[in-house]
Design a protein around this motif. Structure first.
Motif, short mmCIF file in Angstrom:
data_model
loop_
_atom_site.label_atom_id
_atom_site.label_comp_id
_atom_site.label_asym_id
_atom_site.label_seq_id
_atom_site.Cartn_x
_atom_site.Cartn_y
_atom_site.Cartn_z
N VAL A 409 -0.88 154.33 75.67
CA VAL A 409 -1.49 153.57 74.55
C VAL A 409 -1.26 152.07 74.92
N GLN A 410 -0.28 151.78 75.42
CA GLN A 410 -0.08 150.30 75.76
C GLN A 410 -0.59 149.99 77.01
N GLY A 411 -0.74 150.97 78.00
CA GLY A 411 -1.47 150.55 79.33
C GLY A 411 -2.74 150.34 79.29
N ASP A 412 -3.40 151.43 78.19
CA ASP A 412 -4.93 151.25 78.13
C ASP A 412 -5.43 149.66 77.53
N ARG A 413 -4.50 149.22 76.68
CA ARG A 413 -4.60 147.82 76.34
C ARG A 413 -4.70 146.72 77.34
N THR A 414 -3.43 147.19 78.43
CA THR A 414 -3.31 146.35 79.40
C THR A 414 -4.51 146.17 80.23
N MET A 415 -5.26 147.53 80.49
CA MET A 415 -6.45 147.46 81.11
C MET A 415 -7.65 146.93 80.87
N GLY A 416 -7.51 146.38 79.63
CA GLY A 416 -8.61 145.81 78.95
C GLY A 416 -9.54 146.55 78.11
N ILE A 417 -8.70 147.65 77.42
CA ILE A 417 -9.44 148.56 76.25
C ILE A 417 -9.17 147.72 74.96
N TYR A 418 -10.08 146.90 74.76
CA TYR A 418 -9.57 145.82 73.56
C TYR A 418 -11.14 145.22 73.27
N GLU A 529 1.81 153.46 81.59
CA GLU A 529 2.55 152.25 81.21
C GLU A 529 3.37 152.75 79.80
N ASP A 530 4.56 152.65 80.02
CA ASP A 530 5.41 153.20 78.86
C ASP A 530 5.63 151.98 77.98
#
Length: 780
Positions: A409-418, A529-530
């Motif tokens: 869930v943290q990695g998705d936000r890092t990748m631009g899922i926002y 990403e954890d």
């Protein structure tokens, strides 16, 4: 029928109960030998990342770390059961809607793409080419790209998430509701405003150095079992562990490590919490403010007596902003208000303040017991205030630790899922790919439901997850989804969202994390990403459950190709070798420079966290103190002012045989519930005040200012250690009680941990039209 009973659990968390559960899961899925081999490959250099929670590994490169929930997730994915086309042919959607969530999950892995056939009310096979053509046709026919919604689950890999956001933004919208909107959005919002980064600042090494660990609104024994190992080790070396939770949770009390022979012989059970505070639901902000008030008063006394300061004044002066206004607000808050709202006595909070003062390094952890309230952002800012008082950010053994749920869930936000991307990020996408990205903010989860409800969106695509069950106001959400022209779900197994479909509907089965992903360039690995910003490779080891499965990156790429025939991006070429995707990721994100090379290092690498370096990326250039009055006008206050009847504050929780909306079984071992899911945990005195007894059946009706009746029926009263006026029950069964309009200030996360409700005797009356819950999980 499964055994149904309520029986107090007297053993520590973990231990033989965990091992028995593991055996039951592996045998139940028919994968005992295969499952054991698979588990030994989890979190290994040449293995896969556990598809369960986002808690990091102590040593990702060499150590297998037992986790009961991880076994459940792996067993469910590696199951020998299959939900084939024959199953769907025999089970119309109308009949499946009457089944329990456990039944749907228990059918096993999906084996081929499916399309809804209205004539037979069943899902029937469809070719992949035709499925993608259907998606492309619907999306291209929309008069406005903003009429499409693209949901993302936290199990989606970095590579799939990056391609997904790139595809959708080239298509022309920022409509990216995701699971963060429903869980830790307030953590990101609160932390960014306070310290300039929306992530936790600690690593596992910090847990070895902390003198005190404060845990707010979290139940690691059920939700993050591997965290108990860190807490056990910290407790053994003398660290103070201070827990704040309305319910008594076994994992915060005692733990026996299932991997320790001494523990399994009954010689190694460890107490976890040195202090356990059962505060009222939603009372965390008041409790933390009380601790802070004591610390400030202790500093005043030190100054008056010429003793060393309690506050880290040098850190405050150099690194923070807003301290004076914050302190003035704390001084003005009365102990009477603090006690009333926290539900804890002044003396108890002062003693906890002394624990904080005595510690040279403090970690503060929190979960969704903090984030799913109207005042959640303010509470997280108050937690950060507490840390800043003595410089516990950017110090070894100290920092902020929001404990995320799903594995990426943290990695998705890092990748631009926002749904609210920065302009700098969009500028970089435009420069790298030669596209024109949309600049208007998109729909979050609440706005997405409203748009579908109001006819402003007609295509819903879900990358994993179980949107219909995870979201609030169940009847409204389901009606909104049914209005869509097309619903698409990328999934490994059947869930309720597949049955709440649009006019056209597709189920696209994907590879699981445990399975070999073979592409033109050979077997591929993905990254995650954890919770502590560690990025590492995950490579499946099992043959795919079906020859007809595609990987998530392949599904995204083929959707993009079918929807954007004139795109200059080589979508199909990218999925031949995922290294190509990672090369593009490092062109967009500076912190991923040398991405593929870094992944070759066992255990991966950690992304930069500026706050842990005491670099504050805030508008003030410093960490910010925020003054936050204790709220006295929350939904529970308003509801109690409307009626003289008993009004309870309901928190929705997971059972132990559950992960998010995935139901693995019907037991909740640590809370002593077996064979049930429709239960209400309630104080014994409150049961008597209702004129009832434990074992009686009740209906729950929520109270909201919109005047709408929301009711769920036939729940069993279970006497439990919980403060008076507070109750708890499982989701998704109680999600229908959460109004769509009730969400966190600033972050819009549903207030699923603080729902004002009334309890009335159940009289088998006709079900209300305002709820869509099913009786399939109830007792006979």
């Amino acid at each position: 029928m499964k055994t149904q009973k309520i029986e107090f659990y007297r053993h520590p968390a973990g231990g033989w109960g965990a091992l028995k559960s593991v055996a039951t899961q592996l045998l139940g899925h028919g994968i005992a030998a295969k499952g054991a081999k698979t588990m030994l490959s989890a979190n290994q250099p040449d293995g896969f990342d556990c598809p369960g929670c986002a808690w990091p590994d102590r040593d990702h490169a060499s150590t297998f770390e037992f986790c009961e929930n991880g076994v459940k997730a792996v067993a469910a994915e590696a199951t020998s059961r299959r939900a084939t086309a024959d199953f769907f042919r025999k089970h119309p959607v109308a009949s499946l809607l009457q089944e329990s969530d456990f039944f749907l999950e228990d059918q096993g892995r999906l084996t081929e793409p499916l399309a809804y056939d209205a004539a037979t009310d069943t899902y029937v096979p469809i070719s992949w080419d035709d499925a993608f053509a259907t998606i492309g046709r619907h999306l291209r026919a929309l008069p406005d790209p903003d009429q499409a919604i693209f949901y993302t689950s936290g199990r989606t890999s970095n590579e799939a998430a990056f391609l997904y956001q790139l595809f959708v933004r080239e298509f022309g919208t920022n409509n990216f509701p995701d699971c963060s909107n429903m869980c830790h959005e307030p953590s990101g919002t609160g932390l960014r405003s306070s310290i300039g980064v929306g992530k936790g600042t600690v690593t596992l090494d910090d847990f070895e150095r902390a003198d005190a660990i404060f845990i707010f609104g979290q139940n690691p024994g059920t939700n993050h079992p591997r965290m108990l190992g860190e807490l056990r080790d910290a407790a053994k070396r003398g660290a103070r562990i201070v827990s704040f939770n309305p319910l008594r949770e076994r994992g915060l009390e005692r733990f026996a490590n299932p991997q320790s022979p001494m523990a399994m012989l009954g010689l190694g059970s460890n107490f976890i919490s040195t202090d356990y505070h059962q505060l009222r639901i939603g009372g965390d902000l008041a409790a933390i403010k009380g601790i802070i008030k004591h610390v400030i008063e202790a500093d005043d006394a030190a100054v008056a007596s010429g003793q060393p300061r309690v506050l880290d004044t040098a850190f405050i002066a150099e690194h923070t902003n807003g301290f004076d206004a914050f302190v003035a607000d704390v001084r003005a808050e009365s102990w009477e208000t603090i006690e009333a709202e926290a539900g804890l006595p002044e003396a108890q909070l002062r003693a906890t303040g002394d624990t904080y003062i005595a510690a040279k390094a403090v970690i503060a952890c929190w979960g969704m017991g903090i984030t799913q309230h109207k005042h959640s952002v303010a509470t997280i800012q108050m937690i950060t205030n507490l840390l800043l008082l003595r410089g516990h950010i950017g110090r070894p053994g100290a920092g902020a630790c929001p404990v995320r749920g799903h594995s990426n869930v943290q990695g998705d936000r890092t990748m631009g899922i926002y749904e609210q991307p920065s302009q700098a990020f969009l500028d970089r996408l435009d420069a790298v790919f030669g596209i024109q990205t949309p600049r208007a903010a998109g729909f979050d989860t609440i706005a997405a439901i409203e748009a579908m409800r109001d006819g402003k969106a007609s295509v819903f695509i879900g990358m994993g997850g179980n949107f219909a069950s995870a979201t609030p106001d169940t009847a409204v959400t389901e009606a909104a989804l049914r209005q869509c022209a097309l619903t698409v779900h990328v999934s490994t197994k059947l869930n309720r969202s597949h049955l709440v479909h649009g006019k056209d509907a597709l189920i696209l089965p994907c590879l699981g994390r445990t399975e070999i992903d073979m592409q033109a360039g050979g077997a591929q690995g993905v990254t995650v990403e954890d919770s502590m910003s560690m990025v590492h490779l995950s490579s499946g080891i099992n043959p795919p459950a079906s020859d007809h499965l595609l990987s998530e990156p392949a599904i995204v790429a083929r959707m993009a190709k079918a929807t954007l025939p004139d795109s200059r991006i080589d979508w199909l070429g990218l999925i031949e070798d995922y290294d190509r995707i990672r090369v593009l990721i490092e062109q967009v994100f500076d912190d991923f420079a040398g991405f593929n090379d870094k992944l070759r290092h066992p255990g991966g690498f950690r992304l930069r966290n500026t706050a842990s370096e005491r670099v504050w990326n805030t508008p003030t250039g410093k960490a910010n103190f925020f003054a936050q009055p204790i709220p006295r006008d929350l939904p529970i206050h308003q509801a109690r002012q409307q009626t003289d009847a008993l009004v309870f504050n309901l928190a929705t929780v997971r059972s132990h045989d559950q992960y998010n909306t995935t139901i693995y079984g019907m037991n909740d071992r640590y809370r002593g519930v077996y064979g049930h899911r429709r239960v209400v945990f309630i104080h014994a005195d409150d049961i008597r005040a209702l004129g009832m007894k434990a074992g009686d059946w009740v209906d729950l009706t929520s109270i909201d200012t919109d005047g709408k009746t929301r009711r769920v029926d036939r729940f069993l009263l279970v006497e439990y250690a919980i403060p008076r006026g507070c109750i708890a029950s499982y989701y998704p069964e109680t999600n229908g009680l959460v109004p769509l309009s009730s969400f966190a200030d600033q972050a819009r996360t549903p207030t699923s941990k603080s729902i004002p409700v009334m309890l009335t005797p159940h009289h088998a009356h006709a079900r209300s039209d305002s709820t869509s819950t099913t009786d399939a999980d109830t007792l006979a």
